[in-house]
Design a protein around this motif. Structure first.
Motif, PDB file in Angstrom:
ATOM      1  N   SER A  52       0.836  -1.212   0.000  1.00 35.71           N
ATOM      2  CA  SER A  52       0.000   0.000   0.000  1.00 35.71           C
ATOM      3  C   SER A  52       0.863   1.252   0.000  1.00 35.71           C
ATOM      4  O   SER A  52       0.592   2.216  -0.740  1.00 35.71           O
ATOM      5  CB  SER A  52      -0.929   0.006   1.219  1.00 35.71           C
ATOM      6  OG  SER A  52      -1.838  -1.056   1.176  1.00 35.71           O
ATOM      7  N   LYS A  53       1.911   1.272   0.820  1.00 32.15           N
ATOM      8  CA  LYS A  53       2.793   2.446   0.871  1.00 32.15           C
ATOM      9  C   LYS A  53       3.484   2.669  -0.467  1.00 32.15           C
ATOM     10  O   LYS A  53       3.612   3.813  -0.925  1.00 32.15           O
ATOM     11  CB  LYS A  53       3.825   2.256   1.988  1.00 32.15           C
ATOM     12  CG  LYS A  53       3.250   2.359   3.387  1.00 32.15           C
ATOM     13  CD  LYS A  53       4.331   2.159   4.444  1.00 32.15           C
ATOM     14  CE  LYS A  53       3.731   2.201   5.842  1.00 32.15           C
ATOM     15  NZ  LYS A  53       4.771   1.950   6.881  1.00 32.15           N
ATOM     16  N   VAL A  67      -8.852   6.057  -1.706  1.00 42.39           N
ATOM     17  CA  VAL A  67      -7.911   5.614  -0.686  1.00 42.39           C
ATOM     18  C   VAL A  67      -7.105   4.435  -1.207  1.00 42.39           C
ATOM     19  O   VAL A  67      -7.572   3.656  -2.037  1.00 42.39           O
ATOM     20  CB  VAL A  67      -8.626   5.208   0.622  1.00 42.39           C
ATOM     21  CG1 VAL A  67      -9.374   6.366   1.223  1.00 42.39           C
ATOM     22  CG2 VAL A  67      -9.561   4.015   0.404  1.00 42.39           C
ATOM     23  N   VAL A  68      -5.883   4.328  -0.713  1.00 42.56           N
ATOM     24  CA  VAL A  68      -5.072   3.128  -0.887  1.00 42.56           C
ATOM     25  C   VAL A  68      -5.037   2.458   0.476  1.00 42.56           C
ATOM     26  O   VAL A  68      -4.675   3.091   1.476  1.00 42.56           O
ATOM     27  CB  VAL A  68      -3.647   3.468  -1.365  1.00 42.56           C
ATOM     28  CG1 VAL A  68      -2.831   2.189  -1.524  1.00 42.56           C
ATOM     29  CG2 VAL A  68      -3.692   4.241  -2.666  1.00 42.56           C
ATOM     30  N   TYR A  73      -5.340  -4.286  -6.432  1.00 43.39           N
ATOM     31  CA  TYR A  73      -4.103  -3.822  -7.068  1.00 43.39           C
ATOM     32  C   TYR A  73      -3.352  -4.939  -7.787  1.00 43.39           C
ATOM     33  O   TYR A  73      -2.910  -4.751  -8.925  1.00 43.39           O
ATOM     34  CB  TYR A  73      -3.192  -3.167  -6.031  1.00 43.39           C
ATOM     35  CG  TYR A  73      -1.923  -2.629  -6.669  1.00 43.39           C
ATOM     36  CD1 TYR A  73      -1.948  -1.461  -7.416  1.00 43.39           C
ATOM     37  CD2 TYR A  73      -0.713  -3.314  -6.550  1.00 43.39           C
ATOM     38  CE1 TYR A  73      -0.804  -0.975  -8.029  1.00 43.39           C
ATOM     39  CE2 TYR A  73       0.437  -2.831  -7.158  1.00 43.39           C
ATOM     40  CZ  TYR A  73       0.377  -1.667  -7.898  1.00 43.39           C
ATOM     41  OH  TYR A  73       1.511  -1.194  -8.518  1.00 43.39           O
ATOM     42  N   LEU A  94      -5.329  11.156  -3.543  1.00 50.99           N
ATOM     43  CA  LEU A  94      -5.723   9.986  -2.760  1.00 50.99           C
ATOM     44  C   LEU A  94      -5.123  10.041  -1.361  1.00 50.99           C
ATOM     45  O   LEU A  94      -4.256  10.864  -1.068  1.00 50.99           O
ATOM     46  CB  LEU A  94      -5.336   8.688  -3.483  1.00 50.99           C
ATOM     47  CG  LEU A  94      -3.947   8.549  -4.124  1.00 50.99           C
ATOM     48  CD1 LEU A  94      -2.848   8.442  -3.102  1.00 50.99           C
ATOM     49  CD2 LEU A  94      -3.923   7.334  -5.042  1.00 50.99           C
ATOM     50  N   ARG A  95      -5.623   9.161  -0.515  1.00 54.06           N
ATOM     51  CA  ARG A  95      -5.149   9.052   0.871  1.00 54.06           C
ATOM     52  C   ARG A  95      -4.629   7.648   1.116  1.00 54.06           C
ATOM     53  O   ARG A  95      -5.143   6.683   0.550  1.00 54.06           O
ATOM     54  CB  ARG A  95      -6.279   9.312   1.872  1.00 54.06           C
ATOM     55  CG  ARG A  95      -6.635  10.745   2.104  1.00 54.06           C
ATOM     56  CD  ARG A  95      -7.483  10.902   3.353  1.00 54.06           C
ATOM     57  NE  ARG A  95      -8.438   9.829   3.541  1.00 54.06           N
ATOM     58  CZ  ARG A  95      -8.632   9.201   4.703  1.00 54.06           C
ATOM     59  NH1 ARG A  95      -7.935   9.515   5.775  1.00 54.06           N
ATOM     60  NH2 ARG A  95      -9.564   8.252   4.806  1.00 54.06           N
ATOM     61  N   LEU A  96      -3.656   7.528   2.000  1.00 51.66           N
ATOM     62  CA  LEU A  96      -3.143   6.228   2.432  1.00 51.66           C
ATOM     63  C   LEU A  96      -3.774   5.886   3.772  1.00 51.66           C
ATOM     64  O   LEU A  96      -3.691   6.668   4.722  1.00 51.66           O
ATOM     65  CB  LEU A  96      -1.622   6.260   2.560  1.00 51.66           C
ATOM     66  CG  LEU A  96      -0.959   4.990   3.122  1.00 51.66           C
ATOM     67  CD1 LEU A  96      -1.171   3.808   2.189  1.00 51.66           C
ATOM     68  CD2 LEU A  96       0.531   5.227   3.366  1.00 51.66           C
ATOM     69  N   ARG A 139       0.750   9.233  -5.659  1.00 47.64           N
ATOM     70  CA  ARG A 139       0.335  10.403  -4.886  1.00 47.64           C
ATOM     71  C   ARG A 139       0.463  11.721  -5.647  1.00 47.64           C
ATOM     72  O   ARG A 139      -0.313  12.644  -5.426  1.00 47.64           O
ATOM     73  CB  ARG A 139       1.129  10.488  -3.578  1.00 47.64           C
ATOM     74  CG  ARG A 139       2.627  10.654  -3.778  1.00 47.64           C
ATOM     75  CD  ARG A 139       3.388  10.643  -2.454  1.00 47.64           C
ATOM     76  NE  ARG A 139       2.950  11.716  -1.590  1.00 47.64           N
ATOM     77  CZ  ARG A 139       3.502  11.971  -0.397  1.00 47.64           C
ATOM     78  NH1 ARG A 139       4.505  11.219   0.047  1.00 47.64           N
ATOM     79  NH2 ARG A 139       3.076  12.972   0.328  1.00 47.64           N
ATOM     80  N   TYR A 152       0.959   4.019  -2.968  1.00 45.97           N
ATOM     81  CA  TYR A 152       0.642   5.404  -2.619  1.00 45.97           C
ATOM     82  C   TYR A 152       1.756   6.346  -3.083  1.00 45.97           C
ATOM     83  O   TYR A 152       1.488   7.413  -3.668  1.00 45.97           O
ATOM     84  CB  TYR A 152       0.443   5.527  -1.108  1.00 45.97           C
ATOM     85  CG  TYR A 152       0.262   6.941  -0.618  1.00 45.97           C
ATOM     86  CD1 TYR A 152      -0.915   7.638  -0.858  1.00 45.97           C
ATOM     87  CD2 TYR A 152       1.287   7.579   0.076  1.00 45.97           C
ATOM     88  CE1 TYR A 152      -1.077   8.939  -0.417  1.00 45.97           C
ATOM     89  CE2 TYR A 152       1.134   8.881   0.523  1.00 45.97           C
ATOM     90  CZ  TYR A 152      -0.047   9.559   0.275  1.00 45.97           C
ATOM     91  OH  TYR A 152      -0.199  10.852   0.712  1.00 45.97           O
ATOM     92  N   GLU A 153       2.996   5.959  -2.842  1.00 47.84           N
ATOM     93  CA  GLU A 153       4.119   6.804  -3.256  1.00 47.84           C
ATOM     94  C   GLU A 153       4.171   6.939  -4.783  1.00 47.84           C
ATOM     95  O   GLU A 153       4.519   7.999  -5.311  1.00 47.84           O
ATOM     96  CB  GLU A 153       5.442   6.223  -2.732  1.00 47.84           C
ATOM     97  CG  GLU A 153       5.603   6.310  -1.228  1.00 47.84           C
ATOM     98  CD  GLU A 153       5.591   7.739  -0.716  1.00 47.84           C
ATOM     99  OE1 GLU A 153       6.058   8.645  -1.448  1.00 47.84           O
ATOM    100  OE2 GLU A 153       5.101   7.966   0.416  1.00 47.84           O
TER     101      GLU A 153
END
Length: 812
Positions: free
Chosen positions: A693-694, A721-722, A739, A706-708, A701, A697-698
Motif C-alpha cells: 500500500s505504501k 484511498v489506498v 491492485y 488519494l489518501r493512504l 500520490r 501510494y508513493e
C-alpha cells in the motif's frame, strides 16, 4: 406504484404527510422555545453560581452549610443541562421526521375486531397534539414486527398481555424526501425490491447508513432477540450483519429505556477506522453511541507499559511477507496452535500445576534491603491450604507481607537514615508532614512543633511512612509474583510442560520445541507477540484475580471469525454477566492463525455457554454488491453456492493484465479517473499488505488525489484511498480496484490466501476491477472465468491522464 395508476391513494397519502409535517413543525417551534429558555437559564446559573452560594470555611458547621449550598446549585445546573440535552436530541429527531416522517404502513385487522388498525412506521414515535393518538410508531415498537416479519395474510403479534392474531391487510412502503412522496408501492414480501434497489443503488457515504426501512425478517430476529445469552450471527459478506447489530443496540436502548444506557454496551470492532465508519448510525436513530474499542486497544492498555506489544496487523504482515525468513515455519505453527482450544486447555493445565508448584516470586525489598525473599514468599504461599484458590492465596500472602512491612516500619523510625532524611526536609515538605500527621493524630489538634524530641518523632514517622509507600503499593498490586518468569517456565521447562499437558489430558504438538524457542527469544527481551498477549494476560488474571466488568450488560463482537479461542475465553471471564452478540463470516477469516481447527466456526465461543442460552442466526443473502459481483465472489470460496445475491444489476468484474509495475500504475490511474468522473464517492485501491500500500501510494500520490489508510487511521472519509486488505474489512466502497490479483508472491497465489482475496473483492458495492501483474491468480482460472470480463489491453473506456495528471471532468 406510479402516480397515474393510483392517483387518489397517492394524493391521500401525500395529504397525510403534509398534516404530519405541520404537526412536526409545531412541535419543533415549541421545543425551540423551550431549549432557548433552558439555555438562557443555564447561562444565568453559571454566571451567578458563586453569588448564590454561601461560602464560609471558618468552622465545621459553616463548612457543611457551604457544601450543601454548592451541592444544591450544582444539582440545579445539572438538571437544566439534562433537560436541555434531552430537548436538543428531540429537536434533532423531529427535524429528520420533517424531511421523511415514515417509511412504511401496515393495516392490521385483529381477530374479532370490525376495523383494521392503520400503523405508520418511522425512526421515532410522534403523537397527535390534539388527541394523543400515534401518528407515527417507532420502528422498534412491538407492532412494527408485523411489518418486518409478515407478508399480507395471517399474522400474529406477541405482546406483554399475550398473543394477538389477525390478518395483515396491507403493507405499503414509501420513499419520502423533504416532505414529498417520491415513490410509494405495496408489497407482498417483507421489503419490496423497489425500496431496496433505491437504497442499495446509491453511492456510498463516509459513514454507514441507518436503513431501518429495509430490515429483513432474519435481521429483525437479530435486532429483537431478548432471550439469548449468546447470539451468534453468521452471514455472508454484505448480508447486513453489522447494520443489524447496531440497530439491535438501538432497539435494546428503546426496549429497556430507564434500565439500560449506552455506557453499558460495548462494541469490539476490527480497527479504529471502522469505529468512525459506524459512529453515526445510533445518533441517526436518536440514541447515544455505545462504548467502542478494539481488542488490540484493550491489550495495549493492559500490557503496553510492560512489553513492546505486536499488533494483529504486524502479525498478518509477517505471515504474508516473511515466508523466506528463518524461523517462519515455527512462528506460523505457534501462531496457529496458540489460537486453538488445545492451547487453552494446556494453559488451564499449567495453571492447575501452578496451584501446587512452580510459581516464581520476587524478593520484596524495602529501600536497599530484602524484607522477604522470593523463596520465603513461595514457601509461605504453598504452605497455605491448597483448597483455597490461587488468587485468594495471593491475597492472603499479600496481607502477611503487609503485616511484616508494618513491623519493619516501626523499627525503622529510630534508624540513622531517618535523621538524615528529616534534616533534608524543606519548608513545604515540613508543613505537609505536619498537616498529614495532624489529620492522622487528633491529639495534634492543639499542638505545635515546640518540643525537639516530639518534632523528631513525628517527622521521623512521616519520613518512614513515605519511604514505605512504594513497597506497600507493590505488595497490594501483587507484583511480588513474577508472572513473566512464571509464564516462561511453560516453554523453558519441558517437565513443567509435560505436567501441564498431563493435567489437561492432551498431548503437546509435534513442533513444541520450535514453538518454545520462538516464544522464549521474544519474551526474554520483553517483546510480546500478538499470539502470546491474550494467553499471557489470561495467566496474569488467573493468578492475581480477574478484573471483571460487572456494569457492561451487552457486548458486541464484530468480525468474530478473526478471534481466537483464547480471546473468546478471556472475554467471557472479563464480562461474566453480559449478553454476547458475535458477528462474523467464516469465509472472511484472514488472520494469521486461520486454520482448519481455528476456523471451525464459533465452536470455541459457543462451548462457553449453555446450549439453551445460545441462538445461531445465519444470513445467506448478500445486499452490498451487485448481482454480477456477488456471483463472481461466491465462486471464489468452496461453499459460495449458499450465498444468495440480491437482484441488483450491474457490470461484471473486469480483469486487466499489465506487463510491468509502471504499466500497472498507469492503468490504475486511468481507471481511477473514469470512476471518479462517473460520480463514485468512495473508491479503494486495495493492496495485499501495508508495505505494498505504501509503495502504491508513493507511486500515485503526485498523479492522483488519494489518501493512504494505515493501521492508526481513525476516520473513514470519502474519496480515493489506498488501503491494505486487512483494514478494508467491514467497510464498503462504491468501487474497488484490486491492485495485484496475480499468482505472484505480491498477489494471491497460495490456498491460504483464498479467503483474503474473497474478502478484498467483497468490499465493492457497484464496480470491481482486478489488475494482475504478469500472471493471473489461480483463483481466477477455470469455471470462474465466465463471471468476469477480461480487458488485457486496459481499454475499459478509461480517461487518459494528461500533462496535469489526474482527470476529473477536466478538473484537477
Amino acid at each position: 406504484m406510479k402516480v397515474s395508476e393510483r392517483e387518489p391513494e397517492w394524493t391521500a397519502e401525500q395529504r397525510r404527510v403534509d398534516e404530519v409535517v405541520r404537526q412536526v413543525d409545531r412541535s419543533i417551534e415549541a421545543l425551540e422555545q423551550q431549549t432557548s429558555g433552558t439555555h438562557l437559564e443555564m447561562v444565568d446559573i453559571r454566571k451567578n453560581f458563586w453569588d448564590d452560594v454561601t461560602v464560609n470555611f471558618e468552622d465545621s458547621a459553616e463548612m457543611a452549610e457551604t457544601f450543601a449550598s454548592l451541592k444544591q446549585q450544582a444539582e440545579i445546573l445539572s438538571e437544566r443541562e439534562r433537560a436541555h440535552g434531552h430537548a436538543a436530541r428531540q429537536l434533532k429527531t423531529l427535524r429528520k421526521l420533517k424531511s421523511s416522517p415514515y417509511f412504511g404502513r401496515i393495516d392490521f385487522l385483529e381477530n374479532g375486531e370490525a376495523q383494521a388498525d392503520r400503523v405508520y412506521l418511522g425512526i421515532a414515535s410522534l403523537r397527535d397534539r390534539a388527541d394523543e393518538h400515534y401518528l407515527i410508531y417507532d420502528w422498534r415498537a412491538p407492532i412494527a414486527s408485523l411489518y418486518y416479519d409478515y407478508p399480507p395474510g395471517p399474522a400474529e403479534l406477541k405482546t406483554p398481555s399475550g398473543l394477538i392474531e389477525g390478518e395483515l391487510l396491507l403493507k405499503r412502503q414509501f420513499v419520502i424526501r423533504e416532505g414529498e412522496i417520491v415513490s410509494l408501492f405495496d408489497t407482498g414480501v417483507t421489503i419490496g425490491d423497489e425500496l431496496l434497489q433505491e437504497v442499495l443503488g446509491r453511492q456510498s457515504d463516509a459513514q454507514m447508513r441507518s436503513i431501518v426501512g429495509t430490515i429483513q425478517r432474519e435481521q429483525n430476529r437479530i435486532i429483537r432477540n431478548e432471550r439469548s445469552r449468546l447470539l451468534l450471527v453468521q452471514g455472508a459478506a454484505g448480508s447486513g450483519k453489522t447494520s443489524a447489530a447496531l440497530q439491535r443496540v438501538a432497539y435494546l436502548l428503546y426496549r429497556f429505556r430507564g434500565t439500560l444506557n449506552a455506557d453499558q454496551i460495548v462494541l469490539f470492532s476490527p480497527n479504529p477506522m471502522f469505529n468512525s465508519y459506524v459512529s453515526t448510525v445510533l445518533p441517526e436513530l436518536g440514541e447515544e453511541n455505545m462504548q467502542q474499542t478494539t481488542f488490540q486497544d484493550y491489550l495495549g492498555a493492559r500490557l503496553g507499559h510492560s512489553f513492546k506489544l505486536e499488533n494483529p496487523y504486524a502479525q498478518l504482515e509477517y505471515a504474508l511477507r516473511a515466508e523466506l525468513e528463518p524461523g517462519y515455519s515455527s512462528r506460523m505453527e505457534g501462531i496457529r496452535y496458540k489460537a486453538t482450544t488445545g492451547f487453552v486447555r494446556l494453559i488451564d493445565g499449567f495453571l492447575g500445576v501452578l496451584g501446587r508448584e512452580g510459581l516464581v516470586f520476587r524478593d520484596v525489598r524495602f529501600r536497599e534491603e530484602t524484607l522477604v525473599s522470593g523463596a520465603a514468599i513461595g514457601a509461605h504461599f504453598y504452605g497455605l491450604d491448597r483448597s483455597i484458590s490461587v488468587p485468594n492465596r495471593m491475597r492472603l500472602t499479600a496481607e502477611w507481607l503487609l503485616r511484616l512491612l508494618k513491623e519493619r516500619q516501626k523499627t525503622a523510625r529510630t534508624e540513622p537514615w531517618v535523621d538524615g532524611a528529616v534534616e533534608l526536609l524543606d519548608k513545604e515538605t515540613y508543613l505537609k508532614a505536619y498537616q498529614t500527621l495532624r489529620r492522622q493524630n487528633r491529639q495534634l489538634k492543639d499542638e505545635s512543633f515546640d518540643d525537639f524530641d516530639r518534632e523528631r518523632e513525628l517527622l521521623g514517622q512521616y519520613v518512614v511512612m513515605e519511604a514505605v509507600k512504594p513497597t506497600r503499593t507493590r505488595i497490594k498490586k501483587l507484583t511480588f509474583v513474577d508472572v513473566r518468569s512464571t509464564f516462561l517456565k511453560l516453554f523453558l521447562d519441558s517437565e513443567m510442560a509435560a505436567a501441564a499437558a498431563a493435567q489437561a489430558g492432551i498431548e503437546l504438538p509435534g513442533q513444541w520445541e520450535a514453538i518454545c524457542k520462538d516464544t522464549i527469544d521474544r519474551l526474554l527481551v520483553k517483546k510480546m507477540a500478538y499470539e502470546d498477549a491474550t494467553p499471557f494476560l489470561y495467566v496474569v488474571e488467573r493468578i492475581r484475580g480477574f478484573q471483571t466488568n460487572t456494569s457492561v450488560r451487552h457486548v458486541l463482537i464484530d468480525e468474530a471469525q478473526d478471534y481466537t479461542a483464547f480471546q473468546f475465553a478471556y472475554l467471557q471471564r472479563l464480562f461474566p454477566f453480559s449478553r454476547i452478540t458475535a458477528l462474523g463470516d467464516l469465509n472472511q477469516s484472514i488472520q494469521a492463525h486461520a486454520s482448519e481447527e481455528a476456523s471451525t466456526g464459533f465452536t470455541a465461543l459457543a462451548s462457553l455457554y449453555a446450549s439453551e442460552e445460545t441462538e445461531t442466526i445465519v444470513l445467506r443473502q448478500s445486499y452490498r454488491s451487485t448481482r454480477p459481483i456477488v456471483e463472481f465472489t461466491s465462486k471464489l470460496i468452496p461453499d459460495g453456492d449458499g450465498i444468495e445475491p440480491f437482484n441488483r444489476g450491474g457490470d461484471k468484474p473486469v480483469l486487466t493484465v499489465a506487463a510491468d509495475s509502471n504499466a500497472l500504475n498507469g492503468l490504475i490511474e486511468g481507471r481511477l479517473a473514469r470512476l471518479a468522473a462517473n460520480g463514485n464517492r468512495t473508491i479503494a485501491v486495495i493492496c495485499k499488505t501495508g508495505a505494498q500500500s505504501k509503495a502504491v501510494y508513493e507511486a500515485l500520490r503526485d498523479r492522483v488525489p488519494l489518501r493512504l489508510v494505515q493501521s492508526e487511521t481513525s476516520t473513514f472519509e470519502p474519496g480515493i484511498v489506498v488501503i491494505p486488505s486487512y483494514l478494508a474489512k467491514g467497510v464498503e466502497f462504491d468501487a474497488v480496484l484490486v491492485y495485484d490479483a496475480s499468482g505472484e508472491p505480491s498477489g494471491y497465489g497460495k490456498e491460504s490466501e483464498r479467503r483474503l482475496f474473497y474478502t478484498v473483492c467483497t468490499r465493492a458495492m457497484h464496480e470491481l476491477h482486478l489488475f494482475a501483474l504478469g500472471t493471473v491468480s489461480p483463483f481466477l482460472k477455470g469455471p470462474i472465468e465466465d463471471y468476469y470480463a477480461s480487458d488485457s489491453a486496459g481499454q475499459q473506456a478509461d480517461l487518459q491522464p494528461n500533462a496535469n495528471g489526474f482527470i476529473d471532468n477536466g478538473k484537477r
